[in-house]
Write a protein that holds these residues in place. Structure first.
Motif, mmCIF file in Angstrom:
data_model
loop_
_atom_site.group_PDB
_atom_site.id
_atom_site.type_symbol
_atom_site.label_atom_id
_atom_site.label_comp_id
_atom_site.label_asym_id
_atom_site.label_seq_id
_atom_site.Cartn_x
_atom_site.Cartn_y
_atom_site.Cartn_z
ATOM 1 N N LEU A 49 32.193 16.862 62.826
ATOM 2 C CA LEU A 49 31.655 16.917 61.343
ATOM 3 C C LEU A 49 30.070 16.446 61.332
ATOM 4 O O LEU A 49 29.620 17.230 60.542
ATOM 5 C CB LEU A 49 32.515 16.088 60.526
ATOM 6 N N GLU A 50 29.807 15.621 62.075
ATOM 7 C CA GLU A 50 28.358 14.918 61.741
ATOM 8 C C GLU A 50 27.445 16.253 62.414
ATOM 9 O O GLU A 50 26.580 16.335 61.782
ATOM 10 C CB GLU A 50 28.400 13.852 62.834
ATOM 11 N N HIS A 51 27.785 16.902 63.319
ATOM 12 C CA HIS A 51 27.226 17.936 64.196
ATOM 13 C C HIS A 51 26.911 19.156 63.118
ATOM 14 O O HIS A 51 26.171 19.869 62.980
ATOM 15 C CB HIS A 51 27.332 18.429 65.505
ATOM 16 N N SER A 52 28.075 19.333 62.326
ATOM 17 C CA SER A 52 28.028 20.595 61.348
ATOM 18 C C SER A 52 27.492 20.488 60.328
ATOM 19 O O SER A 52 26.810 21.430 59.710
ATOM 20 C CB SER A 52 29.650 20.698 60.764
ATOM 21 N N LYS A 53 26.606 19.145 60.061
ATOM 22 C CA LYS A 53 25.810 18.895 58.890
ATOM 23 C C LYS A 53 24.275 19.944 59.287
ATOM 24 O O LYS A 53 23.742 20.426 58.601
ATOM 25 C CB LYS A 53 25.460 17.691 58.769
ATOM 26 N N THR A 54 24.378 19.975 60.712
ATOM 27 C CA THR A 54 23.142 20.835 61.173
ATOM 28 C C THR A 54 23.266 22.183 61.213
ATOM 29 O O THR A 54 22.268 23.144 61.368
ATOM 30 C CB THR A 54 22.405 20.191 62.386
ATOM 31 N N THR A 55 24.648 22.519 61.008
ATOM 32 C CA THR A 55 24.735 23.996 61.366
ATOM 33 C C THR A 55 25.226 24.831 60.042
ATOM 34 O O THR A 55 25.324 26.015 60.113
ATOM 35 C CB THR A 55 26.025 24.278 62.425
ATOM 36 N N HIS A 56 25.120 23.800 58.897
ATOM 37 C CA HIS A 56 25.114 24.562 57.719
ATOM 38 C C HIS A 56 23.957 24.384 56.944
ATOM 39 O O HIS A 56 23.473 23.427 56.946
ATOM 40 C CB HIS A 56 26.311 24.134 56.978
ATOM 41 N N ALA A 57 23.524 25.347 56.168
ATOM 42 C CA ALA A 57 21.995 25.187 55.567
ATOM 43 C C ALA A 57 22.056 24.249 54.495
ATOM 44 O O ALA A 57 20.987 23.278 54.464
ATOM 45 C CB ALA A 57 21.632 26.626 55.120
ATOM 46 N N LEU A 58 23.073 23.973 53.727
ATOM 47 C CA LEU A 58 23.339 23.073 52.715
ATOM 48 C C LEU A 58 23.444 21.430 53.287
ATOM 49 O O LEU A 58 23.458 20.624 52.539
ATOM 50 C CB LEU A 58 24.436 23.232 51.847
ATOM 51 N N GLY A 59 23.643 21.290 54.596
ATOM 52 C CA GLY A 59 23.478 19.799 55.157
ATOM 53 C C GLY A 59 24.759 19.184 55.166
ATOM 54 O O GLY A 59 24.773 18.087 55.314
ATOM 55 N N ARG A 60 25.848 20.005 55.022
ATOM 56 C CA ARG A 60 27.300 19.479 54.688
ATOM 57 C C ARG A 60 28.416 20.289 55.234
ATOM 58 O O ARG A 60 28.056 21.342 55.270
ATOM 59 C CB ARG A 60 27.445 18.607 53.417
ATOM 60 N N VAL A 61 29.611 19.682 55.299
ATOM 61 C CA VAL A 61 30.615 20.548 55.379
ATOM 62 C C VAL A 61 31.016 20.731 54.003
ATOM 63 O O VAL A 61 30.983 20.065 53.235
ATOM 64 C CB VAL A 61 31.523 20.030 56.556
ATOM 65 N N GLY A 62 32.123 21.804 54.124
ATOM 66 C CA GLY A 62 32.884 22.072 52.699
ATOM 67 C C GLY A 62 34.000 21.371 52.442
ATOM 68 O O GLY A 62 34.470 20.836 53.486
ATOM 69 N N ASP A 63 34.382 21.535 51.198
ATOM 70 C CA ASP A 63 35.412 20.849 50.726
ATOM 71 C C ASP A 63 36.656 21.924 50.268
ATOM 72 O O ASP A 63 36.228 22.947 49.974
ATOM 73 C CB ASP A 63 35.183 20.068 49.438
ATOM 74 N N VAL A 64 37.759 21.622 50.751
ATOM 75 C CA VAL A 64 39.036 22.351 50.384
ATOM 76 C C VAL A 64 39.025 23.091 48.831
ATOM 77 O O VAL A 64 39.096 24.166 48.542
ATOM 78 C CB VAL A 64 40.407 21.770 50.432
ATOM 79 N N SER A 65 38.475 22.396 47.854
ATOM 80 C CA SER A 65 38.619 22.471 46.536
ATOM 81 C C SER A 65 37.293 23.783 46.406
ATOM 82 O O SER A 65 37.726 24.581 45.479
ATOM 83 C CB SER A 65 38.222 21.361 45.621
#
Length: 259
Positions: A209-225
């Motif tokens: 999850l921490e690494h995924s902050k760098t692989t998504h342009a918005l700098g975070r993972v998404g939420d189910v909602s």
């Protein structure tokens, strides 16, 4: 807000994750729900949250079992029509994920992945078409950024989601004369239990999850909602001129080319 009041929606994989979030979102919007999943206890927990969100208990149908079981698929559609008299929306969400490369993939899982992520979708869609034709309904398939981009280490999952996206496009064209709209959502990394269920340890998941902050342009993972709200939009009349689309819900990951 999307208008789903009294619309009848079948949602697969509703016992957890995106499926549960979608059920709750639809409940808040006034939909009647036919929910399926393998875990009866978790499915009942989803129903409880849906009631808390505003849906009456008698407006929820629960069908527990394996989505690959063709008898369960038939029962799900027949019981939905028997209880509610119609089908307006089909959300094909049930999915499975395990890690494996071309050198390490277990072929038993490869077949399971195709059965769950693709074959069950095809069959359930076929069963729902006569009912969706009457309501000029909508189908939303839950795919992944892995359907549109290549990632190493999850070969079967990537292939199955790519097949699902092509299914979405083809069926959208085939069902357009019936005014049935067919779209998919393609999430990036969303905070659910799917990665841990696939075998990832808690420690590795935290690092992932921490690494995924760098692989998504918005700098975070998404939420189910965030996924659930997009599914609700595509299922509603607000998306009346959208069909055959793959909608990325991935913080820009699909557009990235890391250097």
């Amino acid at each position: 807000m999307p208008d789903l009041k009294e619309k009848v929606a079948i949602i697969t994989g509703a016992s957890s994750g995106i499926g549960r979030g979608t059920a709750v979102e639809f409940a808040q919007l006034g939909a009647h729900l036919a929910l399926t999943g393998r875990n009866q206890e978790n499915l009942q927990a989803t129903a409880k949250v849906c009631v808390e969100a505003g849906t009456l208990q008698d407006k929820i149908l629960l069908v527990t079992g394996d989505i690959c079981d063709e008898q369960l698929q038939k029962n799900l559609v027949e019981q939905t029509v028997q209880k509610f008299g119609r089908v307006d929306v089909l959300v094909n969400n049930a999915g499975t994920l395990k890690y494996g490369t071309i050198e390490t993939i277990d072929m038993a899982y490869f077949h399971q992945s195709m059965d769950v992520n693709v074959r069950s979708v095809v069959i359930l869609t076929q069963l729902c078409i006569p009912h969706l034709t009457k309501t000029k309904g909508a189908i939303v398939n839950v795919s992944s950024v892995c359907g549109t981009r290549a990632f190493p280490g999850v070969l079967a999952y990537n292939m199955s989601k790519s097949a699902l996206d092509q299914f979405t496009r083809c069926v959208a064209l085939e069902l357009a004369p019936k005014q049935i709209r067919v779209n998919s959502v393609n999430p990036g990394v969303i905070a659910t239990e799917i990665h841990k269920r696939s075998g990832m340890s808690e420690q590795k998941y935290v690092k992932y999850l921490e690494h995924s902050k760098t692989t998504h342009a918005l700098g975070r993972v998404g939420d189910v909602s965030e996924v659930a709200k997009t599914i609700a939009f595509l299922a509603s009349s607000d998306a009346s001129f959208i069909t055959g689309a793959q909608v990325p819900i991935d913080g820009g990951r699909h557009a990235m080319c890391p250097r």
